[in-house]
Design a protein around this motif. Structure first.
Motif, PDB file in Angstrom:
ATOM      1  N   PHE A 150       6.698  96.024 -42.825  1.00 15.64           N
ATOM      2  CA  PHE A 150       5.961  95.809 -43.742  1.00 15.64           C
ATOM      3  C   PHE A 150       6.365  94.210 -44.376  1.00 15.64           C
ATOM      4  CE2 PHE A 150       5.586  95.522 -48.003  1.00 15.64           C
ATOM      5  CZ  PHE A 150       4.889  96.051 -49.099  1.00 15.64           C
ATOM      6  N   ALA A 151       7.591  93.920 -44.339  1.00 20.00           N
ATOM      7  CA  ALA A 151       7.662  92.120 -44.357  1.00 20.00           C
ATOM      8  C   ALA A 151       7.193  91.458 -44.324  1.00 20.00           C
ATOM      9  CB  ALA A 151       9.048  92.697 -44.829  1.00 20.00           C
ATOM     10  N   SER A 152       7.018  91.157 -43.095  1.00 22.52           N
ATOM     11  CA  SER A 152       6.467  90.523 -41.618  1.00 22.52           C
ATOM     12  C   SER A 152       4.780  90.297 -42.295  1.00 22.52           C
ATOM     13  CB  SER A 152       7.005  90.804 -40.466  1.00 22.52           C
ATOM     14  OG  SER A 152       8.173  90.981 -40.023  1.00 22.52           O
ATOM     15  N   TYR A 153       4.239  91.142 -42.174  1.00 22.19           N
ATOM     16  CA  TYR A 153       2.790  91.439 -42.635  1.00 22.19           C
ATOM     17  C   TYR A 153       2.981  90.612 -44.034  1.00 22.19           C
ATOM     18  CZ  TYR A 153       1.270  92.889 -38.160  1.00 22.19           C
ATOM     19  OH  TYR A 153       0.979  93.613 -36.751  1.00 22.19           O
ATOM     20  N   ALA A 154       3.410  91.484 -44.931  1.00 22.17           N
ATOM     21  CA  ALA A 154       2.923  91.055 -46.444  1.00 22.17           C
ATOM     22  C   ALA A 154       3.151  89.679 -46.418  1.00 22.17           C
ATOM     23  CB  ALA A 154       3.923  91.242 -47.600  1.00 22.17           C
ATOM     24  N   ILE A 155       4.042  88.668 -46.557  1.00 20.03           N
ATOM     25  CA  ILE A 155       3.957  87.400 -46.256  1.00 20.03           C
ATOM     26  C   ILE A 155       3.239  86.368 -44.712  1.00 20.03           C
ATOM     27  CG2 ILE A 155       6.181  87.596 -47.558  1.00 20.03           C
ATOM     28  CD1 ILE A 155       8.077  86.609 -44.715  1.00 20.03           C
ATOM     29  N   SER A 156       3.149  86.716 -44.056  1.00 23.94           N
ATOM     30  CA  SER A 156       1.986  86.278 -42.587  1.00 23.94           C
ATOM     31  C   SER A 156       0.875  84.984 -43.172  1.00 23.94           C
ATOM     32  CB  SER A 156       1.454  87.005 -42.018  1.00 23.94           C
ATOM     33  OG  SER A 156       0.300  88.569 -42.570  1.00 23.94           O
ATOM     34  N   GLY A 157       0.755  85.666 -44.102  1.00 24.81           N
ATOM     35  CA  GLY A 157      -0.168  84.545 -44.512  1.00 24.81           C
ATOM     36  C   GLY A 157      -0.040  83.460 -45.593  1.00 24.81           C
ATOM     37  N   PHE A 158       1.438  83.146 -45.949  1.00 24.69           N
ATOM     38  CA  PHE A 158       2.256  82.492 -47.187  1.00 24.69           C
ATOM     39  C   PHE A 158       2.439  81.465 -46.401  1.00 24.69           C
ATOM     40  CE2 PHE A 158       1.592  86.480 -49.563  1.00 24.69           C
ATOM     41  CZ  PHE A 158       0.846  85.601 -50.267  1.00 24.69           C
ATOM     42  N   ALA A 159       2.905  80.769 -47.511  1.00 27.46           N
ATOM     43  CA  ALA A 159       3.563  78.822 -46.279  1.00 27.46           C
ATOM     44  C   ALA A 159       4.925  79.268 -46.187  1.00 27.46           C
ATOM     45  CB  ALA A 159       3.624  78.175 -47.509  1.00 27.46           C
ATOM     46  N   PHE A 160       5.446  80.258 -46.986  1.00 27.13           N
ATOM     47  CA  PHE A 160       7.104  80.985 -46.427  1.00 27.13           C
ATOM     48  C   PHE A 160       7.855  82.043 -45.432  1.00 27.13           C
ATOM     49  CE2 PHE A 160       5.647  82.508 -50.602  1.00 27.13           C
ATOM     50  CZ  PHE A 160       5.533  83.530 -50.517  1.00 27.13           C
ATOM     51  N   ALA A 161       6.242  82.526 -44.840  1.00 21.44           N
ATOM     52  CA  ALA A 161       6.107  82.747 -43.574  1.00 21.44           C
ATOM     53  C   ALA A 161       7.024  83.453 -42.413  1.00 21.44           C
ATOM     54  CB  ALA A 161       4.375  83.279 -42.498  1.00 21.44           C
ATOM     55  N   ASP A 162       8.198  81.893 -42.095  1.00 27.98           N
ATOM     56  CA  ASP A 162       9.231  81.776 -41.299  1.00 27.98           C
ATOM     57  C   ASP A 162      10.229  81.809 -42.202  1.00 27.98           C
ATOM     58  OD1 ASP A 162       7.055  81.201 -39.520  1.00 27.98           O
ATOM     59  OD2 ASP A 162       7.316  79.218 -39.463  1.00 27.98           O
ATOM     60  N   SER A 163      10.157  82.430 -43.471  1.00 27.42           N
ATOM     61  CA  SER A 163      11.921  82.268 -43.911  1.00 27.42           C
ATOM     62  C   SER A 163      11.884  83.555 -43.962  1.00 27.42           C
ATOM     63  CB  SER A 163      11.511  82.058 -45.742  1.00 27.42           C
ATOM     64  OG  SER A 163      12.777  82.681 -46.506  1.00 27.42           O
ATOM     65  N   GLU A 164      13.869  83.789 -43.020  1.00 32.26           N
ATOM     66  CA  GLU A 164      13.929  85.015 -42.985  1.00 32.26           C
ATOM     67  C   GLU A 164      14.228  85.981 -44.403  1.00 32.26           C
ATOM     68  OE1 GLU A 164      15.090  88.132 -40.060  1.00 32.26           O
ATOM     69  OE2 GLU A 164      13.735  86.251 -40.151  1.00 32.26           O
ATOM     70  N   MET A 165      15.045  85.101 -45.247  1.00 30.68           N
ATOM     71  CA  MET A 165      15.800  85.726 -46.313  1.00 30.68           C
ATOM     72  C   MET A 165      14.334  86.691 -47.125  1.00 30.68           C
ATOM     73  SD  MET A 165      17.821  86.649 -48.096  1.00 30.68           S
ATOM     74  CE  MET A 165      19.214  85.990 -46.813  1.00 30.68           C
ATOM     75  N   THR A 166      13.089  85.652 -47.517  1.00 27.54           N
ATOM     76  CA  THR A 166      12.244  85.812 -47.499  1.00 27.54           C
ATOM     77  C   THR A 166      11.422  87.651 -47.161  1.00 27.54           C
ATOM     78  OG1 THR A 166      11.655  84.370 -48.287  1.00 27.54           O
ATOM     79  CG2 THR A 166      10.031  85.789 -48.786  1.00 27.54           C
ATOM     80  N   ARG A 167      11.684  87.192 -46.262  1.00 27.43           N
ATOM     81  CA  ARG A 167      11.213  88.467 -45.617  1.00 27.43           C
ATOM     82  C   ARG A 167      12.278  90.010 -45.463  1.00 27.43           C
ATOM     83  NH1 ARG A 167      10.677  86.175 -40.373  1.00 27.43           N
ATOM     84  NH2 ARG A 167       8.778  86.541 -40.505  1.00 27.43           N
ATOM     85  N   LYS A 168      13.954  89.632 -45.972  1.00 24.73           N
ATOM     86  CA  LYS A 168      14.553  90.462 -46.131  1.00 24.73           C
ATOM     87  C   LYS A 168      14.267  91.041 -47.394  1.00 24.73           C
ATOM     88  CE  LYS A 168      17.693  89.382 -42.020  1.00 24.73           C
ATOM     89  NZ  LYS A 168      18.336  88.921 -41.600  1.00 24.73           N
ATOM     90  N   LEU A 169      14.165  89.979 -48.780  1.00 20.22           N
ATOM     91  CA  LEU A 169      14.521  90.653 -49.904  1.00 20.22           C
ATOM     92  C   LEU A 169      12.945  91.331 -49.694  1.00 20.22           C
ATOM     93  CD1 LEU A 169      15.272  87.230 -51.477  1.00 20.22           C
ATOM     94  CD2 LEU A 169      16.470  89.169 -51.215  1.00 20.22           C
ATOM     95  N   VAL A 170      12.162  91.146 -49.479  1.00 20.05           N
ATOM     96  CA  VAL A 170      10.289  91.245 -49.577  1.00 20.05           C
ATOM     97  C   VAL A 170      10.726  92.869 -48.726  1.00 20.05           C
ATOM     98  CG1 VAL A 170       8.180  91.801 -48.767  1.00 20.05           C
ATOM     99  CG2 VAL A 170       9.227  90.040 -49.576  1.00 20.05           C
ATOM    100  N   ALA A 171      11.491  93.540 -48.197  1.00 19.97           N
ATOM    101  CA  ALA A 171      11.741  94.555 -47.435  1.00 19.97           C
ATOM    102  C   ALA A 171      12.805  95.472 -48.178  1.00 19.97           C
ATOM    103  CB  ALA A 171      12.574  95.027 -45.364  1.00 19.97           C
ATOM    104  N   GLY A 172      13.101  94.542 -49.405  1.00 21.62           N
ATOM    105  CA  GLY A 172      14.097  95.285 -49.863  1.00 21.62           C
ATOM    106  C   GLY A 172      13.971  95.458 -50.463  1.00 21.62           C
ATOM    107  N   ALA A 173      12.328  95.585 -51.750  1.00 20.11           N
ATOM    108  CA  ALA A 173      11.749  95.123 -52.757  1.00 20.11           C
ATOM    109  C   ALA A 173      11.014  96.773 -52.117  1.00 20.11           C
ATOM    110  CB  ALA A 173      10.602  94.487 -53.309  1.00 20.11           C
ATOM    111  N   VAL A 174      10.173  96.768 -50.958  1.00 21.56           N
ATOM    112  CA  VAL A 174       9.022  97.821 -51.166  1.00 21.56           C
ATOM    113  C   VAL A 174      10.383  99.506 -50.484  1.00 21.56           C
ATOM    114  CG1 VAL A 174       9.400  97.671 -47.926  1.00 21.56           C
ATOM    115  CG2 VAL A 174       7.143  98.306 -49.533  1.00 21.56           C
ATOM    116  N   LEU A 175      11.416  98.725 -50.385  1.00 22.56           N
ATOM    117  CA  LEU A 175      12.447  99.839 -49.949  1.00 22.56           C
ATOM    118  C   LEU A 175      12.763 100.303 -51.590  1.00 22.56           C
ATOM    119  CD1 LEU A 175      14.918  98.964 -46.937  1.00 22.56           C
ATOM    120  CD2 LEU A 175      13.600 101.076 -47.202  1.00 22.56           C
ATOM    121  N   LEU A 176      13.238  99.546 -52.259  1.00 20.83           N
ATOM    122  CA  LEU A 176      12.960 100.174 -53.670  1.00 20.83           C
ATOM    123  C   LEU A 176      11.934 101.093 -54.124  1.00 20.83           C
ATOM    124  CD1 LEU A 176      14.858 100.341 -56.364  1.00 20.83           C
ATOM    125  CD2 LEU A 176      14.304  97.732 -56.631  1.00 20.83           C
ATOM    126  N   ILE A 177      10.957 100.930 -53.954  1.00 25.36           N
ATOM    127  CA  ILE A 177       9.492 100.737 -54.821  1.00 25.36           C
ATOM    128  C   ILE A 177       9.377 102.258 -54.121  1.00 25.36           C
ATOM    129  CG2 ILE A 177       7.773 101.384 -54.467  1.00 25.36           C
ATOM    130  CD1 ILE A 177       7.585  98.116 -54.671  1.00 25.36           C
TER     131      ILE A 177
END
Length: 445
Positions: free
Chosen positions: A122-149
């Motif tokens: 989910f996180a990989s696709y969610a940030i795929s269109g942004f400049a920070f798409a390759d940021s591993e930490m951002t990807r993991k934080l987004v993954a944590g956010a969707v799990l929380l939701i």
């Protein structure tokens, strides 16, 4: 003896408030658990190994899942226990506390590993269109956010979760269908050409791939975890499971055909889970890629929600028997809140640990193994469940072959991954042994 049923007061309370999940919600839960990250990751592996024969392997994987589902359905209708896999094994083989604890731990961490994969995808696709798409930490934080939701959604309300799951699942099915037909209509080649270009592929290789695609059908058994929240389980469990399996096979086959016709094979192999997004972008431009991203986000989010729902109820039952910490068995308004938070928290820890491809393989091996154990359990009490000796025996053999195939694949192509999987099983086994002693004490009271 262990207590597998809730108190009469709990049942009376349940009857007063009525059941909250109908067949559409149950199908949505199953499809939500199945049509998640699986098709986006398995497609690349399948095409790289067998090319144009991928739809054949996907169909065989679905048939294998249907054989596994036969025993789950028979046991589910017979026992009517939301503990599902764990409870079926425990009640069929009541003398083995250690085995019950082991299967409980294995099954729960199989669910947790797939949840981690869904969140990461989910996180990989969610940030795929942004400049920070390759940021591993951002990807993991987004993954944590969707799990929380989706943790909060499941804690909020069973009915609320069911309705949200309805909307997400059926919307994603429409989007995936549109994507598939658009790809087919914009095909760059034809099936005769693909068969002409195909290299020789042996039956053994196709069977290996069908075993690998089996993980894409993980999720149908989540319906059984909702047995306390449904009416007429004898009718609704088989209807929901068989319908969702049929729909999953159709979706996967159509998507795989569309992908192979519209996207060059080399590109599918190279991009793997991003192949659909990249291919749609090349064929249709930016909106095609965006449509695939939306489909992927809906697919993975509904898979997270359905898995949290089913797995938390199974964890609560295991904890009540003493094989997990006892607080995980507590419920608030009938909802296993502590188990929901525990499962999501552990999934996030796996996301942070990384190396999710190997964790996915652990989930697929676990699903095959426990499906085999369920078929064996159903074979033992087939007279009570009203199961066919021929069909149940065939399911045992087919699932055993599938399990052996996936171990052969790991040993031949990814031995380091096999070592990790074996190591994880050893760790879970050691942990479960300590709780099996505690479970014996709980059962003796």
């Amino acid at each position: 003896m262990f207590s597998f049923n809730h108190s009469e007061n709990h049942h009376a309370c349940h009857r007063k408030r009525g059941k909250t999940l109908g067949v559409p919600e149950l199908i949505a839960i199953a499809l939500g658990g199945m049509v998640g990250g699986g098709i986006f990751t398995v497609l690349g592996i399948s095409v790289s190994l067998i090319g144009v024969y991928t739809p054949v392997a996907i169909t065989l994987g679905g048939m294998l899942a249907a054989l596994a589902a036969y025993s789950y359905i028979k046991l589910g209708v017979f026992y009517k226990d939301e503990g599902a896999t764990y409870s079926f094994f425990k009640r069929t083989f009541p003398g083995s506390h250690i085995a019950a604890s082991l299967i409980g731990w294995w099954v729960m961490f199989g669910y947790i590993s797939t949840m981690a994969l869904y969140a990461y995808t989910f996180a990989s696709y969610a940030i795929s269109g942004f400049a920070f798409a390759d940021s591993e930490m951002t990807r993991k934080l987004v993954a944590g956010a969707v799990l929380l939701i989706f943790t909060l959604v499941n804690v909020w309300s069973v009915k609320g979760m069911g309705k949200i799951e309805d909307v997400i699942v059926y919307t994603k099915l429409i989007i995936l269908t549109v994507i598939s037909f658009v790809l087919v209509n914009n095909s760059q080649t034809s099936l005769p050409v693909l068969f002409e270009e195909a290299r020789d592929v042996g039956l053994a290789t196709i069977l290996i791939v069908s075993s690998l695609t089996f993980v894409s059908y993980e999720g149908f058994q989540l319906v059984i975890n909702a047995v306390k929240e449904m009416d007429e389980p004898e009718r609704n469990i088989p209807k929901a499971i068989y319908t969702s399996l049929f729909l999953a096979v159709v979706i996967y086959v159509v998507i795989s055909f569309g992908a192979m016709l519209a996207i060059p094979t080399a590109e599918i192999v190279q991009n793997k889970e991003y192949a659909l997004a990249a291919g749609a972008g090349n064929v249709l431009g930016h909106w095609g890629s965006d449509l695939v991203v939306l489909g992927a986000l809906l697919a993975t989010s509904s898979a997270i929600s359905g898995t949290v729902f089913g797995a938390s109820r199974q964890m609560a039952v295991i904890a009540r028997d003493g094989f997990f910490p006892s607080f995980l068995g507590r419920r608030v308004n009938g909802i296993p809140v502590y188990s929901i938070f525990a499962i999501s928290g552990l999934a996030f820890l796996l996301v942070l640990a990384g190396n999710l491809q190997v964790i996915l393989e652990f989930g697929s091996v676990t699903f095959l193994l426990v499906s085999l154990l369920m078929a064996i359990a159903n074979l033992k009490i087939r007279h009570k469940t009203g199961s066919s000796l021929l069909l149940t025996s065939f399911a045992v053999v087919a699932l055993l072959v599938g399990t052996m195939m996936i171990f052969y694949y790991e040993f031949t192509f990814q031995p380091e991954q096999l070592l990790f999987i074996v190591g994880l099983y050893v760790l879970l086994t050691i942990s479960s042994l300590g709780f099996s002693l505690r479970g014996n004490k709980v059962g003796a009271k």
